[in-house]
Design a protein around this motif. Structure first.
Motif, mmCIF file in Angstrom:
data_model
loop_
_atom_site.group_PDB
_atom_site.id
_atom_site.type_symbol
_atom_site.label_atom_id
_atom_site.label_comp_id
_atom_site.label_asym_id
_atom_site.label_seq_id
_atom_site.Cartn_x
_atom_site.Cartn_y
_atom_site.Cartn_z
ATOM 1 N N SER A 453 0.814 -1.230 0.000
ATOM 2 C CA SER A 453 0.000 0.000 0.000
ATOM 3 C C SER A 453 0.842 1.273 0.000
ATOM 4 O O SER A 453 0.312 2.365 -0.244
ATOM 5 C CB SER A 453 -0.929 0.015 1.215
ATOM 6 O OG SER A 453 -0.184 0.121 2.419
ATOM 7 N N ARG A 468 -8.190 0.862 -0.309
ATOM 8 C CA ARG A 468 -6.830 0.372 -0.562
ATOM 9 C C ARG A 468 -6.667 -1.076 -0.084
ATOM 10 O O ARG A 468 -6.008 -1.878 -0.734
ATOM 11 C CB ARG A 468 -5.798 1.289 0.109
ATOM 12 C CG ARG A 468 -5.581 2.593 -0.639
ATOM 13 C CD ARG A 468 -4.354 3.335 -0.135
ATOM 14 N NE ARG A 468 -4.564 3.913 1.195
ATOM 15 C CZ ARG A 468 -5.058 5.128 1.395
ATOM 16 N NH1 ARG A 468 -5.396 5.900 0.364
ATOM 17 N NH2 ARG A 468 -5.213 5.601 2.627
ATOM 18 N N ILE A 472 -5.499 -4.316 -2.191
ATOM 19 C CA ILE A 472 -4.416 -5.211 -1.759
ATOM 20 C C ILE A 472 -4.878 -6.666 -1.850
ATOM 21 O O ILE A 472 -4.147 -7.541 -2.333
ATOM 22 C CB ILE A 472 -3.959 -4.864 -0.324
ATOM 23 C CG1 ILE A 472 -3.236 -3.519 -0.311
ATOM 24 C CG2 ILE A 472 -3.046 -5.960 0.233
ATOM 25 C CD1 ILE A 472 -2.963 -2.989 1.086
#
Length: 664
Positions: A453, A468, A472
């Motif tokens: 990230s 985010r 991932i």
């Protein structure tokens, strides 16, 4: 029967843990005859290096030889000799060459002193005679100007030179057996060819036996007489090289060969071996390879296979060849190999990257006021185009400027001249890089999720932390890792898994071009196949372009669309992959291809002849040769080659070369 230099019987090595003794090497047996080269190969963690260390009695404190093990060297059991007696064998009767010469040599002692130390351990000579003997050893291993090298330090030598020094130390005691533990892994293909030829010459001259530890099947085919395949602490197949490459028997051996990249497999995934080498368990019954095998039956998990000889001098550890259990394998087994779907990226003429006359020169400072006295011309006028959704391979020896160029494209190295235009703009936001060593390129104190990230946060990708995290999870799935990986640290993963994490990190910022700097060079052949398959699949699915930096021409044949051959900071030949690999024009390109070990014996002999045409090592980029930089090593050198650098000669729309052999 020929008397054996080394005979290993029932060798068991144990690693003590909190509860019991884990068996790292499990009852292996083999022998080596005088003048014979025997190769020991397998994936990392299978016990190859521990076996070598056991022969030398140099095992780490946590590893111990279990009672009953027998290591007969010239009729003496090394496993039971006291330390005082062992010193008479180490370095004298048994020599060893390690994988990484820089960590094996003492940086504060001269080359001459280190070789002399090995000689003095086994022979008393007057000072003058000792120095002369060391110089003769340096000459024997092919080091030019040995009188000068005698007084130099390891840092002043190249990787190939340092490995030659290690060989000189190993043969100083005139050993009957030389153990070579991955002696060429860190070397360029041309230097590798020189080292392998040197070992053969020394063997012919002295009659010593060689135990070659490697994971490269092509090298084994080139130089070995016999080979042993090792898996999870056991030897699972043993045969002459001729018999093995004609018909490998063990399923593991077959998979290793199938995982090798070639030009004929370009449009399909490479065969892979699922999972990893298991750590041996003391009480485990059955075959250790059963969980990864295509032919597994119930008997494979309940009964431990015995050693069999289905063919003369060709042994295997597998139930498929045992008359007692062959009825279990009469039904054809559905293969678990990778499906043969096509993996071809859409071809396009759109140029995504343009590089014009790029130069990266590093200043050399001297004195208190840091006066510039010269420059290291690492990259010296490079131009090329990379098309969208295609792979350009950049090949050449270490020190030619490949990695410097790759970092320069991302402005990680300052540019001295030239320009880099990405998709029509002078930007680098949509370019990423995957480094050679995945562990060194990650922060060991950060969780995998934070590592991935980090780039997204820097480029403000994702509206919030939750979005985010979702990305991932998607990235980890794309590279074949479980979502739970994001809560673990880099040291908890294998080398192949770490490289997958680095690929996920590169993909996190949605790049269009990825620079891959030797991303598979440190991996076993089976793990390499997994990473190459992943890179190809991602290219098709995401429309990626790759600049692939490597010295592995087998990987180039499988992955690349175009190839740029680099020598001393300049591209000497450029073309599509078929033109470069089947019709190379520049003498340097021809030498690179000739030096590659081959599984095909028909082409191997021709390659060995061509290898003699290139000697020496890469000149210094501080003071490159006048005219053609390759002239001092070229077998076709002419007078004009020493005067002016040859201009570009266009051989076809996609193929050009800088060489006076093709100027009109």
């Amino acid at each position: 029967m020929t008397e054996q230099v080394l005979s290993v019987q029932d060798l068991q090595l144990g690693i003590a843990n909190e509860h019991d003794m884990a068996i790292a090497v499990n009852r292996i047996a083999f022998s080596i005859a005088p003048g014979e080269t025997c190769a020991l190969l397998g994936e990392s963690g299978c016990g190859k290096s521990l076996t070598a260390m056991a022969i030398m009695q140099l095992l780490p404190p946590a590893v111990q030889i279990i009672n009953g093990s027998n290591i007969q060297f010239n009729q003496h059991n090394l496993a039971t000799l006291p330390e005082v007696k062992l010193r008479q064998y180490r370095g004298h009767r048994v020599g060893i060459v390690f994988q990484e010469p820089m960590t094996s040599l003492n940086p504060v002692l001269t080359i001459g002193d280190q070789i002399a130390e090995a000689v003095k351990a086994h022979e008393r000579l007057p000072s003058a005679a000792l120095k002369q003997h060391v110089i003769e050893l340096l000459n024997d291993v092919g080091i030019p100007d040995p009188q000068q090298r005698y007084n130099e330090y390891p840092y002043q030598l190249s990787g190939g030179m340092k490995q030659r020094v290690m060989i000189a130390i190993a043969i100083a005691g005139k050993p009957d057996l030389l153990i070579a533990d991955e002696p060429t892994t860190a070397l360029d293909v041309t230097i590798q060819a020189q080292i392998l030829a040197l070992l053969k010459q020394l063997q012919t001259k002295t009659g010593m036996a060689i135990l070659l530890i490697t994971h490269d099947l092509a090298i084994v085919n080139e130089v070995a007489d016999r080979l042993m395949i090792m898996y999870a602490g056991k030897i699972v197949e043993q045969a002459t090289c001729q018999a093995f490459f004609a018909d490998p028997l063990h399923p593991y051996s077959k998979k290793l060969l199938a995982a090798l990249p070639t030009i004929h497999k370009r449009d399909q995934p490479l065969a892979t071996i699922a999972g990893q080498v298991p750590f041996p368990e003391p009480a485990k019954q059955g075959c250790y390879f059963a969980d990864r095998c295509d032919y597994t039956q119930t008997i494979c998990n309940t009964h431990t296979p015995r050693w069999l000889l289905p063919k003369e001098q060709h042994g295997v550890l597998c139930h498929r060849y045992d008359p007692r259990y062959q009825h279990f394998f009469t039904t054809k087994v559905a293969q678990k190999t990778t499906s043969k779907q096509t993996l071809s990226a859409t071809k396009t003429e759109d140029v995504i990257l343009q590089v014009h006359d790029l130069k990266i020169h590093f200043p050399i400072y001297k004195g208190l006021i840091k006066h510039v006295v010269g420059h290291v011309k690492a990259v010296d006028g490079v131009s090329f185009n990379l098309r969208r959704q295609q792979t350009l391979a950049l090949v050449g020896e270490s020190g030619c400027g490949k990695t410097t160029l790759g970092k320069g494209l991302l402005q990680l190295n300052p540019l001295s001249a030239g320009e880099v235009i990405f998709a029509g703009e002078l930007v680098r936001q949509r370019m990423q890089i995957i480094f050679q060593d995945p562990f060194a390129s990650m922060n060991p104190r950060m969780l995998v999720g934070d590592i991935i990230s980090e780039g997204m946060r820097a480029h403000r990708i994702g509206k919030n932390a939750q979005e985010r995290q979702q990305r991932i999870d998607t990235l980890l799935a794309q590279v074949g890792l479980p979502v739970s990986s994001k809560s673990r640290y880099p040291h908890e993963f294998s080398g192949g898994q770490r490289q997958r994490i680095c690929i996920a990190r590169a993909l996190a910022v949605e790049p269009e071009l990825i620079i891959c700097d030797e991303p598979t060079s440190a991996l076993d052949v089976s793990v390499q196949a997994q990473i190459l398959n992943l890179l190809k699949r991602l290219q098709v699915e995401l429309g990626l372009s790759y600049l692939f930096i490597t010295h592995n021409l087998a990987v180039v044949a499988y992955l690349a669309d175009s190839v740029a051959v680099m020598y001393l900071g300049r591209i000497v030949e450029y073309g599509n992959v078929n033109e470069i690999l089947t019709m190379p024009k520049h003498p340097y390109t021809q030498a690179l291809l000739a030096a590659v070990p081959k599984l095909d014996k028909k082409h191997s002999n021709k390659a060995k002849e061509d290898q003699r045409n290139i000697t020496g090592e890469l000149p210094s980029p501080i003071n490159p040769p006048k005219g053609c930089h390759f002239a001092p090593r070229c077998p076709h050198v002419m007078e004009q080659c020493h005067k002016v650098y040859p201009r570009k000669t266009q051989l076809s729309d996609s193929h050009y070369v800088h060489c006076y052999l093709y100027t009109h």
